[in-house]
Design a protein around this motif. Structure first.
Motif: not given
Length: 286
Positions: A139, A143-144, A146-147, A179, A183
């Motif tokens: 993740f 996560f990075k 998607h950001a 975000l 998530s």
């Protein structure tokens, strides 16, 4: 076989042996072997040894001890009415060697022991913790990614004025809010998928890419033997620094200690150099 191709258990035994011996001794010869082995191993695997970071740290640590500790019989000079002794200076250098050598071996461990091996090691102790660790490691890059996608979309749409500090803060808040929602949605979908596949019900099976070969067994036994021998022989290589320097006797036990430590500390460098030469030789035969 390269160092990174060995079984995770073999690597754990090896690095545990090396780091334990390094932090247990103040023998300058043993620490020199540890430092040399760590630097050469990182240099061969990473193609650079990052001396610009570790050399200043080495100098700082080496200088701190004689500045704050004034023990010892051999006075070199006086600095602001405080004596600087040979014993404190040498102990500072040895302490710096210990710290830098430990840092290099930890760095080499991070280069060789990848996430797949870490997951195997954790899974052997706790399968549930291994699953949680695997998901967390997955993740973080997701996560990075998607950001960055949300940030680029907001920036291209011109929703916020990024020329001012308040506009940048509002944009960061909006990106973080989107975000966080994404998530949470991904977490719910992952939980539903795992539940539909029967996670947590019945006996679970496991799959691993690693096979414990005869070479892994031989090297593991060699590392354990060298570690036990070094721990037994370490008292014979004891150096005393206060109140005066007393070097260890150079006898058969000390020679065996240095040979054992040389085998352990120089193994990565010799093994990687051998594999590199072998590869170049095979390429030349094509």
């Amino acid at each position: 076989m390269r160092l990174c191709d060995l079984h995770p258990l073999t690597l754990l035994v090896y690095f545990a042996s090396v780091i334990v011996i390094t932090v247990m001794t103040r023998n300058p010869i043993v620490l020199s072997l540890a430092l040399c082995g760590g630097v050469c191993g990182v240099k061969i695997i990473k193609k650079k040894c990052d001396l610009k970071y570790y050399l200043p740290l080495f100098i700082i640590v080496a200088l701190l001890n004689p500045i704050f500790s004034h023990n010892g019989e051999t006075i070199l000079f006086f600095f602001r009415n405080q004596r600087v002794t040979l014993e404190a200076t040498l102990f500072g250098v040895v302490s710096a060697m210990l710290i830098i050598a430990t840092l290099y071996w930890c760095k080499l461990f991070s280069l060789v022991f990848g996430t797949d091996k870490l997951t195997w090691a954790v899974g052997a102790l706790s399968p549930k913790l291994s699953v949680a660790l695997t998901m967390a490691l997955r993740f973080i890059p997701l996560f990075k990614s998607h950001a960055k996608s949300i940030y680029d979309a907001q920036l291209s749409m011109g929703v916020f004025d990024t020329s001012t500090l308040s506009g940048k803060l509002r944009m960061i808040k909006n990106v973080f809010s989107a975000l966080l929602s994404l998530s949470m949605e991904n977490a719910i979908e992952t939980a539903d998928t795992m539940r539909s596949r029967g996670f947590g019900k019945g006996k679970r099976t496991s799959y691993t890419l690693f096979r414990f070969s005869s070479l892994d067994l031989s090297l593991t036994l060699l590392f354990i033997f060298c570690d036990v021998m070094a721990c037994i022989l370490l008292p014979s290589g004891t150096f005393l620094y206060y109140p005066k320097i007393v070097a260890a006797e150079f006898n058969i036990k000390a020679i065996l200690l240095y040979i054992t430590c040389a085998i352990l500390f120089l193994f990565p460098a010799i093994n990687e150099a051998k594999e590199g030469f072998r590869w170049k030789y095979l390429i030349s035969k094509i």
